[in-house]
Design a protein around this motif. Structure first.
Motif, short mmCIF file in Angstrom:
data_model
loop_
_atom_site.label_atom_id
_atom_site.label_comp_id
_atom_site.label_asym_id
_atom_site.label_seq_id
_atom_site.Cartn_x
_atom_site.Cartn_y
_atom_site.Cartn_z
N ALA A 50 44.99 39.48 44.12
CA ALA A 50 43.99 38.54 43.60
C ALA A 50 42.62 39.21 43.52
O ALA A 50 41.90 39.07 42.54
CB ALA A 50 43.92 37.29 44.48
N ALA A 51 42.27 39.97 44.56
CA ALA A 51 40.97 40.65 44.57
C ALA A 51 40.91 41.72 43.49
O ALA A 51 39.89 41.86 42.81
CB ALA A 51 40.72 41.26 45.95
N GLN A 52 41.98 42.48 43.31
CA GLN A 52 42.00 43.51 42.27
C GLN A 52 41.88 42.90 40.87
O GLN A 52 41.32 43.51 39.97
CB GLN A 52 43.29 44.34 42.36
CG GLN A 52 43.27 45.32 43.50
CD GLN A 52 44.54 46.15 43.54
OE1 GLN A 52 45.58 45.76 43.03
NE2 GLN A 52 44.44 47.32 44.16
N ALA A 53 42.38 41.69 40.71
CA ALA A 53 42.29 41.02 39.41
C ALA A 53 40.94 40.31 39.24
O ALA A 53 40.69 39.72 38.21
CB ALA A 53 43.42 40.01 39.27
N GLY A 54 40.09 40.37 40.28
CA GLY A 54 38.77 39.78 40.20
C GLY A 54 38.68 38.31 40.57
O GLY A 54 37.69 37.66 40.31
N HIS A 55 39.71 37.80 41.22
CA HIS A 55 39.71 36.39 41.64
C HIS A 55 39.08 36.28 43.02
O HIS A 55 39.38 37.04 43.93
CB HIS A 55 41.13 35.83 41.69
CG HIS A 55 41.85 35.91 40.39
ND1 HIS A 55 41.41 35.28 39.25
CD2 HIS A 55 43.00 36.54 40.04
CE1 HIS A 55 42.24 35.51 38.26
NE2 HIS A 55 43.22 36.29 38.71
N GLY A 56 38.19 35.30 43.19
CA GLY A 56 37.56 35.06 44.49
C GLY A 56 38.38 34.18 45.40
O GLY A 56 38.18 34.14 46.60
N THR A 57 39.33 33.45 44.81
CA THR A 57 40.23 32.61 45.61
C THR A 57 41.66 32.89 45.18
O THR A 57 41.91 33.52 44.15
CB THR A 57 39.94 31.10 45.39
OG1 THR A 57 40.16 30.80 44.01
CG2 THR A 57 38.54 30.74 45.80
#
Length: 107
Positions: A50-57
Motif C-alpha cells: 500500500a505504501a509503495q503504491a502511495g496509499h496512506g491507508t
C-alpha cells in the motif's frame, strides 16, 4: 472541460484486497457494508504494498462466506404479558422469543 465521473460507489461492499484502501460510499467506514447478509473479519493488511503504491491507508477487513440460513425445528417460543398504554388502558403483548417480533392485542 468534461466532468469526470466519481469512482465513489452508491453502496458499500467489503473488498477482497489487503494492499490498498477499501472503497466505500460517502459516510461509510472501512468495515461497513450495505448488504445485510455480508459479514466481515479483520485481516493482516499488506502495508508495504500500500505504501509503495502511495496509499496512506489500507484495507484490513475481508468478507466472510455468507451464512446459510438454518432451518428451525419445532414451534416458536412466545411470551404473553399485559402492559399499560400511555392512556392507562390495558393491552396484551405477545413477543416471539425466536425472532424478537412483538405484537399488541386488544385495547
Amino acid at each position: 472541460m468534461a466532468a469526470s465521473k466519481s469512482s465513489t460507489p452508491d453502496e458499500t461492499k467489503l473488498d477482497d484486497h489487503l494492499d490498498k484502501p477499501s472503497t466505500t460510499a460517502p459516510g461509510d467506514g472501512p468495515a461497513d457494508t450495505t448488504d445485510p447478509d455480508e459479514r466481515a473479519t479483520s485481516a493482516t493488511p499488506d502495508k508495504g504494498a500500500a505504501a509503495q503504491a502511495g496509499h496512506g491507508t489500507v484495507n484490513a477487513v475481508l468478507p466472510l462466506p455468507k451464512r446459510q440460513a438454518a432451518a428451525r425445528k419445532g414451534k416458536d417460543r412466545t411470551e404473553t404479558y399485559t402492559a399499560l398504554r400511555p392512556d392507562g388502558s390495558e393491552v396484551t403483548v405477545e413477543r416471539n422469543i425466536e425472532t424478537g417480533e412483538s405484537s399488541v392485542k386488544g385495547g
